[in-house]
Design a protein around this motif. Structure first.
Motif, PDB file in Angstrom:
ATOM      1  N   GLU A  16       0.849  -1.294  -0.037  1.00 28.76           N
ATOM      2  CA  GLU A  16      -0.152  -0.030   0.037  1.00 28.76           C
ATOM      3  C   GLU A  16       0.864   1.371  -0.115  1.00 28.76           C
ATOM      4  N   THR A  17       2.093   1.233   0.588  1.00 29.41           N
ATOM      5  CA  THR A  17       2.736   2.191   0.620  1.00 29.41           C
ATOM      6  C   THR A  17       3.381   2.549  -0.859  1.00 29.41           C
ATOM      7  N   LEU A  18       3.880   1.553  -1.406  1.00 23.72           N
ATOM      8  CA  LEU A  18       4.326   1.710  -2.894  1.00 23.72           C
ATOM      9  C   LEU A  18       2.918   2.316  -3.904  1.00 23.72           C
ATOM     10  N   ILE A  19       1.786   1.690  -3.691  1.00 25.63           N
ATOM     11  CA  ILE A  19       0.743   2.162  -4.511  1.00 25.63           C
ATOM     12  C   ILE A  19       0.600   3.668  -4.130  1.00 25.63           C
ATOM     13  N   ALA A  20       0.727   4.119  -2.674  1.00 21.71           N
ATOM     14  CA  ALA A  20       0.727   5.536  -2.519  1.00 21.71           C
ATOM     15  C   ALA A  20       1.842   6.330  -3.005  1.00 21.71           C
ATOM     16  N   ALA A  21       3.012   5.753  -3.039  1.00 23.66           N
ATOM     17  CA  ALA A  21       4.036   6.493  -3.732  1.00 23.66           C
ATOM     18  C   ALA A  21       3.790   6.879  -5.363  1.00 23.66           C
ATOM     19  N   ALA A  22       3.150   5.766  -5.926  1.00 27.69           N
ATOM     20  CA  ALA A  22       3.053   5.767  -7.368  1.00 27.69           C
ATOM     21  C   ALA A  22       1.954   6.947  -7.526  1.00 27.69           C
ATOM     22  N   GLU A  23       0.816   7.205  -6.725  1.00 27.21           N
ATOM     23  CA  GLU A  23      -0.078   8.059  -6.733  1.00 27.21           C
ATOM     24  C   GLU A  23       0.501   9.675  -6.149  1.00 27.21           C
TER      25      GLU A  23
END
Length: 854
Positions: free
Chosen positions: A69-76
């Motif tokens: 979820e942290t990686l997904i947040a970084a991508a956004e």
């Protein structure tokens, strides 16, 4: 029980997929903006875990630890993605842009150097290094990448690397060996076109050992590392690449066979064809024999012809200034591991042994092997080359010591890896972009004078504060591991003062480096530390080799000093010295201390790292400091004396060190103007950076290697390879004729024109009568060696001139030449004969010099 394996990969959202490419190329290790991307990603304000620290600053490992979820947040996160894209674009531009090598050698298509080293210190996240040799090797690859020099690295992949250091309550060094997980590091296996791993084999006595080849990408440069810890090997062979410098002598020779012989075979399996083989210290010197072995098998050359074909394309760098420190093996070990190999070279084992023996000691020396098998040899500083020429003079006993074919290329450091980010930004601001592209250009560093004093000092003060904060954290960690009490923990939080003059000493703890010299007079040292107006503090760090008990005793002595009340608040020892500790120290202290016994320091590079960060050096005149010292650059302990009695030396040089600190260093640091700035100190910082920055860097060093050694060596290699090694066969035959006829050569006599008074600048005609036997004048070179005479009637600082064959009379040839007088007083000359061939890299063959006799 059979274990079936599979590998799980990090799943990165498409927008931040570039993170993987950055993590798998150690370009990130010398680019702060790339590191900042990983540091930012690793810190999650919603989670108290700092993944960057938890991963031990390993980006590959960190990417696998961060929640999805942290990686997904970084991508956004538009800001994060924008910064990532900017860095990744710069990375791609770096790989594609024109380089120094392309500009200087636009038509060169053949140079490719294979750089062999037993250790590479590239980044703290890849712990396959121990100290200075490894750091130099890593910096070598980084500058080769920056300059675009065609080069590949070859080494070993150590499962447990070098040890991690911790101290017991008494201060005695202990070692632990954590296991490296290659699948969570910036390293990946090399594969064949079929997708299968690249594996090569090496014969070790009766065993066949298999080596898996891995690759580390260092900017533009690939580094290939061999690994024996694979299921194809039995347990005793799997541990060959477990530990750097571990095990007994038998383990060491097994490692070095894998490195040298296995390394050449790995390049062959990868279809990489170097034109230069660079042996960085003697550990990999067996590669010279494997090169010969391959030519005997594939080209049907004799050993002598294959030696000619490879000699001129071997470059050897020696790093050790004392005979005992050079790698050597007992004859029984050589017999065990090379009896069969020697037969394949066309010789028996006794002849094989002589290649690495010195004629009066029975051990097989890797340095002697490398010197005999390499046309191009160098030391790593001017003084070290002088020491090496004297130390190895016995290999060329008839040659004046100053002509021994060992030159020098002084070491340097990779500027961008070692200058702190804030200092780097300041230098970019005032030195301009050429500071990045041309750190070897002296004109670039003149811009140091344009930096306002207050800005330079502010950056330096911030670095000292960072160092103090870092040191306190490390002390807290050390105390926690020892289960220390609350009082000690509180003390660690307050130890050292960010505004106090700070001296740094960090390096390998070998006895000759004299880490405890500062404590020669503890009462006098304590008085300096506790001066109310001008206090001093000292930070130590460093490891001793696991088998070096005298080095461990020095560590214990210093640690015990730090527990005494008069030193407790002012002296600290940081455990587990590594690249991170070194970087913090060279960027944050005010003074860098170096106290080796001259001439035992081959070069040393830690002082260079400190100098380029504005830190001032205090050092004995040894290694690099002989070339770097100037009154405006730092301070020197003594005047370069060499002592017979080490106790007397310690007495004299500790006194000199105390006087320097008390009378020069400390007062200058605390002499402030009305703005609170130490103008004299800052002036010296600028002078040191300006005078030392352009020379003591690996860009200058790699340019020297390329222009002075690599290109010549590569050109020789191509000549040898032409027409199926025709030149190598011709040289082999020529050298055989020289050997057969050598005893028939003689200088029958010589004379000079004495008809008038000789004055400085005169040209003097010299004639010599030479017997050649069945050789031709084109086979040899006749020279007059001349110069001023010392009190023992020996020529000092001699020069040579070539004499020309004029006519043959009976069995003799008359040679003539003319020398120009350079000195008044008593001078002399002697005639000598040396083998000569236009295709030789150099003419100095051991035992092949014939001098004029009485």
């Amino acid at each position: 029980m059979k274990i079936n394996t599979y590998q799980v990969h990090t799943k990165l959202p498409e927008k931040i997929r570039a993170l993987w490419d950055l993590a798998m190329n150690l370009w990130f290790s010398w680019n702060d903006d790339a590191l900042d991307i990983f540091i930012r990603l690793g810190y999650d304000p919603r989670n108290p875990t700092n993944y960057w620290d938890k991963s031990e600053q390993n980006p590959v490992k960190m990417l696998g630890m961060i929640p999805q979820e942290t990686l997904i947040a970084a991508a956004e996160d538009e800001s994060f993605v924008s910064n990532l894209n900017t860095v990744f674009t710069r990375f791609q531009d770096y790989l594609k842009r024109p380089t120094w090598f392309q500009r200087v050698y636009p038509d060169n298509r053949h140079l490719l150097t294979a750089y062999f080293s037993c250790e590479f210190g590239l980044d703290e996240s890849l712990p396959v290094y121990s100290g200075g040799l490894g750091i130099l090797s890593g910096d070598h690859l980084k500058s080769a990448s920056d300059l675009g020099i065609p080069l590949v690295g070859v080494g070993l992949l150590y499962q447990e690397g070098y040890f991690q250091q911790y101290l017991n309550n008494d201060g005695w060094q202990q070692e632990s060996y954590p296991t490296n997980d290659w699948y969570n590091m910036s390293v990946e296996p090399e594969t064949q076109d079929s997708g299968q791993p690249v594996i090569v084999s090496v014969q070790l006595a009766d065993d066949t050992v298999y080596c898996k080849v891995w690759r580390v990408q260092v900017g533009r440069i690939p580094l290939y590392l061999l690994d024996t810890n694979i299921p194809m090997n039995n347990p005793s062979n799997r541990i060959i690449t477990h530990r750097l410098y571990g095990g007994d002598r038998e383990m060491r020779i097994r490692q070095e066979i894998v490195l040298g012989i296995g390394g050449v075979r790995a390049l062959q399996a990868l279809k990489i064809v170097p034109t230069v083989y660079h042996i960085n210290e003697g550990h990999s010197a067996f590669l010279t024999l494997e090169r010969i072995h391959q030519l005997i098998k594939t080209q049907k050359l004799t050993y002598e012809e294959a030696w000619e074909a490879t000699w001129s394309s071997n470059v050897f760098t020696t790093h050790t200034p004392v005979p005992a420190g050079n790698e050597h093996f007992a004859p029984d070990l050589i017999r065990k591991y090379f009896a069969g190999f020697a037969q394949e070279l066309g010789m028996d084992i006794d002849r094989f042994l002589k290649i690495g023996q010195n004629g009066f000691a029975c051990d097989f020396s890797m340095t002697i092997l490398a010197l005999r098998m390499s046309a191009f040899c160098n030391g790593v500083s001017r003084l070290h080359a002088e020491t090496s020429r004297a130390m190895w003079h016995f290999l060329w006993p008839d040659l004046p010591v100053d002509e021994i074919p060992i030159t020098h290329i002084t070491n340097g450091i990779h500027t961008y890896s070692w200058i702190g980010s804030r200092m780097f930004g300041l230098l970019m601001q005032y030195l301009g972009p050429r500071f990045v592209d041309e750190p070897e250009n002296p004109n670039v560093w003149l811009g140091i004078e344009n930096i306002p004093d207050n800005e330079l000092w502010r950056v330096h003060q911030l670095r000292r504060e960072y160092l103090i904060t870092f040191t306190r954290k490390r002390l807290m960690r050390q105390l926690k591991r020892r289960s220390a009490g609350l009082a000690e923990a509180r003390h660690a939080q307050e130890v050292l003062n960010p505004h106090t003059l700070t001296i740094g000493f960090s390096r390998r703890f070998a006895s000759y480096k004299r880490a405890a010299l500062l404590f020669h007079n503890p009462e006098r040292l304590a008085a300096m530390l506790h001066d109310i107006q001008m206090p001093v503090q000292i930070i130590f760090a460093g490891k001793a080799h696991p088998q070096d008990n005298p080095g461990k005793e020095i560590i214990r002595e210093i640690v015990q000093f730090t527990t005494r009340p008069e030193f407790r608040d002012h002296i600290v020892f940081i455990e587990n010295y590594d690249i991170q500790v070194a970087r913090m120290m060279v960027q944050g202290v005010d003074v860098w201390l170096n106290t080796p016994r001259r001439p035992l320091e081959a070069s040393g590079t830690s002082g260079m790292k400190a100098a380029l960060n504005g830190v001032l050096n205090i050092s004995v005149l040894d290694g690099w400091w002989c070339e770097g010292y100037g009154e405006s650059n730092g301070w020197v302990i003594g005047s370069g004396e060499v002592y017979d009695d080490p106790d007397v030396q310690d007495d004299i040089e500790s006194e000199a060190l105390y006087r320097l600190l008390e009378n020069d260093v400390i007062p200058l640091f605390y002499e402030r103007d009305r703005a609170g700035l130490p103008r004299g100190w800052i002036k010296m910082m600028k002078s040191s950076m300006k005078n030392l920055g352009s020379f003591f860097n690996t860009h200058r060093m790699l340019i020297d290697y390329t222009e002075r050694l690599y290109m010549h060596s590569s050109n020789q290699c191509k000549k040898m390879q032409n027409r199926k090694y025709k030149l190598a066969r011709e040289l082999g035959e020529w050298r055989r004729r020289i050997t057969d006829e050598w005893n028939s050569l003689a200088v029958k006599g010589s004379w000079i024109d004495r008809e008038r008074e000789i004055v400085i600048g005169d040209k003097i005609k010299i004639c010599a009568s030479i017997e050649l036997g069945d050789l031709k004048p084109s086979d040899i070179r006749v020279e007059a060696y001349y110069g001023k005479l010392d009190r023992n009637d020996q020529i000092v600082d001699g020069d040579t001139i070539a004499l020309t064959a004029k006519e043959q009379t009976g069995d003799s040839w008359r040679y003539e030449g003319a020398l120009t007088t350079r000195f008044n007083g008593r001078c002399g000359y002697s005639i000598r004969i040396i083998p000569d061939h236009p295709e030789l890299a150099h003419p100095f063959m051991p035992s092949r010099i014939r001098w004029e006799e009485e």
